[in-house]
Enzyme design. Structure first.
Site, PDB file in Angstrom:
ATOM      1  N   ASP A 113      -8.438 -31.776  51.131  1.00 37.30           N
ATOM      2  CA  ASP A 113      -7.203 -31.034  51.384  1.00 37.30           C
ATOM      3  C   ASP A 113      -6.139 -31.927  52.001  1.00 37.30           C
ATOM      4  O   ASP A 113      -6.382 -33.091  52.334  1.00 37.30           O
ATOM      5  CB  ASP A 113      -7.485 -29.853  52.325  1.00 37.30           C
ATOM      6  CG  ASP A 113      -8.493 -28.882  51.737  1.00 37.30           C
ATOM      7  OD1 ASP A 113      -8.693 -28.914  50.508  1.00 37.30           O
ATOM      8  OD2 ASP A 113      -9.068 -28.093  52.507  1.00 37.30           O
ATOM      9  N   TYR A 169     -19.768 -34.140  54.680  1.00 39.42           N
ATOM     10  CA  TYR A 169     -18.514 -34.124  55.419  1.00 39.42           C
ATOM     11  C   TYR A 169     -18.808 -34.128  56.916  1.00 39.42           C
ATOM     12  O   TYR A 169     -19.872 -33.681  57.356  1.00 39.42           O
ATOM     13  CB  TYR A 169     -17.695 -32.877  55.077  1.00 39.42           C
ATOM     14  CG  TYR A 169     -16.980 -32.931  53.742  1.00 39.42           C
ATOM     15  CD1 TYR A 169     -15.636 -33.280  53.661  1.00 39.42           C
ATOM     16  CD2 TYR A 169     -17.645 -32.610  52.563  1.00 39.42           C
ATOM     17  CE1 TYR A 169     -14.979 -33.315  52.438  1.00 39.42           C
ATOM     18  CE2 TYR A 169     -17.002 -32.646  51.334  1.00 39.42           C
ATOM     19  CZ  TYR A 169     -15.661 -32.994  51.283  1.00 39.42           C
ATOM     20  OH  TYR A 169     -15.013 -33.036  50.071  1.00 39.42           O
TER      21      TYR A 169
END
Length: 530
Positions: A113, A169
């Site tokens: 993002d 992540y």
């Protein structure tokens, strides 16, 4: 004479089968080097060498500040756009294929993002990797916050997206964000007046809310209300720093800036990683103020004293909260609720519950390690899964933090993962999230005899150095300067997120209906208590 000439040819012919029999052998592993002379082709003597395209996987890292995400988007500044242009300028992509990524089989392992960083990103495609120095040519045409580590030769059918088994992540959340007494909303502070656990108004966040409009989304008006100090009459314009909107925050990300972090030491007993700071610097405008959250030196002693009163300093000067064994166990138990195959339609946008893509498999979610960066302590939350949707990890973290701060019951996670329940969950800020590594286990097992292993093992040191030079300092300096997480914490209340109290411990009647604002459309959902 003719017979004598034919005799040698007949006698030499039986030698051919033996030569053919010796030909089969183990195939040579295709290495991530330039092609050899026999792999290329030349024209007449002295002419230019014509190179062939090679299918490769490129490993690189980037700091996401200032970019609108990884994926190329017309009119937006993206990581992919920068990389494609660098490939063209470096000679890896011909003129006729410039801007047409499908022509050279472009694929990415993960999409990140806006503002999200990565240290283990992988892309694949067919490029001209010769002559030698392909990596150096790419880096010379890229900004310092995007670094190419290397590349691996792969099979012609390889796709960085399709062949990626797992993705890991990491989200760095400040320890103070898990403290229920820190950065509370206005209503909670007012309600605590006169009680044993009286909370104090957070003035630094009020000032930041004045300068950065809309930083907490739709709660802009709430920040304006919090910025009014009735008792001290701070509404006087002379007492307030210039309230202009701060845009495009500048962060020092030059390649040679090694001032942020210098040394990393690991304490095995406490599971804590501390990073030693050496003259850390941040590019700050004249009108901006830096208000440390968990320690650090600052000229404005008044703000620092207010933060200590507001329980935002260290455990010794604050509320006494620390990420100890009890807190670590509770937080890990909350995160483990996400592990397994679930329907995550409430943790993304524009995905319907019945959509098959809403089902995702989370392999692990752990928060056992803490990291100290520039005097601020963070909890390192590592999540491993097959794939993730838009905002999924940030929403998972947002709900977990809300539960740790006692803004929502732990049972709400189980409710949010149900297919027939539609609720709104908080979205944590993007600044603390980064892609750590992509895994290609199945591919490596299948092609281990003919191709190199596609992994970050050869680039671990470079990745760690990049993380310590760019990503960690950026996360800490952003929190020091803008207080992004602190402002977001003020929005974690039942006014902004009414769904957080659906399964409140006080109990809700079976037939009660709660009106929820979902994407600007009011709907009613029936609440059933267990």
């Amino acid at each position: 004479m003719e017979n004598s000439d034919k005799t040698p040819s007949i006698s030499s012919s039986p030698a051919l089968p033996s030569a053919v029999a010796e030909e089969p052998a183990t195939k040579k592993v295709k290495m991530s080097t330039t092609t050899s002379d026999d792999e290329g082709c030349t024209t007449a003597e002295g002419s230019k060498v014509r190179y062939k395209r090679r299918k490769v996987a490129i490993f690189f890292a980037y700091c996401g500040v200032g970019y609108q995400g990884m994926q190329k988007n017309p009119g937006a500044k993206t990581i992919e756009g920068e990389l494609e242009e660098a490939l063209y300028v470096s000679g890896a992509v011909p003129e006729q294929d410039r801007g047409l990524s499908k022509r050279y089989d472009w694929a990415r392992s993960a999409r990140t993002d806006k503002g999200v960083s990565a240290v283990g990103q992988v892309v694949s495609g067919r490029f001209y990797i010769d002559p030698p120095g392909f990596v150096d040519r790419l880096n010379s045409n890229l900004p310092s916050q995007i670094r190419i580590f290397g590349f691996k030769r792969v099979t012609a059918s390889f796709s960085a997206k399709k062949f990626c088994d797992r993705r890991r992540y990491v989200y760095l959340i400040p320890v103070f964000a898990l403290d229920p007494c820190c950065h509370r909303d206005r209503e909670t502070v007012l309600a605590s007046l006169g009680s044993e656990n009286e909370l104090v108004k957070c003035l630094p966040c009020s000032e930041r809310g004045r300068k950065v409009e809309g930083v907490v989304g739709n709660s802009k008006r709430n920040l304006e209300l919090e910025a009014v100090d009735v008792e001290n009459g701070s509404s006087n314009k002379n007492d307030v720093v210039d309230s202009g909107v701060t845009k495009d925050v500048e962060v020092s990300l030059s390649k040679g800036d090694d001032n942020h972090l210098n040394k990393e030491s690991i304490n095995d007993n406490e599971g804590k990683v501390s990073v030693e700071e050496v003259n850390s610097k941040t590019v700050v405008s004249d009108q901006d103020e830096v208000a440390p959250i968990n320690g650090g030196s600052e000229n404005n002693l008044g703000i620092l004293e207010e933060e200590k009163v507001n329980r935002e300093d260290t455990a010794a000067n604050g509320s006494g909260f620390c990420y100890g064994e009890k807190e670590r166990e509770r937080f890990n138990n909350i995160l483990k609720c996400y592990v397994g195959t679930h329907n995550f339609h409430n943790f993304t946008t524009r995905i319907k519950p019945e959509d098959p893509s809403a089902k995702r498999f989370i392999i692990s979610f752990d928060a056992s390690t803490t990291v100290v960066v520039e005097g601020m302590e963070f909890v390192k939350c590592e999540i491993v899964g097959q794939s993730f949707m838009l905002h999924q990890i940030r929403k998972m973290m947002g709900l977990a933090v809300a539960i740790m701060r006692n803004c929502a019951p732990e049972s709400l996670i189980e409710k949010a993962l149900q297919k027939d329940v539609s609720i709104t969950v908080p979205t944590a800020p993007e600044v603390g999230l980064y892609l750590d590594e992509c895994f290609f286990t199945s591919y490596n097992q299948k092609w281990k005899d003919t191709h190199e292993e596609v992994s970050m093992k050869a680039y671990e040191k470079e990745a760690e150095d990049f993380k310590m030079q760019y990503i960690y300092p950026h996360i800490a300096s952003t929190e020091y300067k803008e207080g992004t997480v602190g402002l977001w914490l003020h929005s974690l209340n039942h006014r902004n997120y009414p769904d957080l109290r659906i399964l409140d411990g006080e109990g809700v009647t079976n037939d009660k209906k709660v009106e929820v604002d979902m994407n600007d459309k009011k709907t009613e959902i029936e609440v059933v208590t267990e």
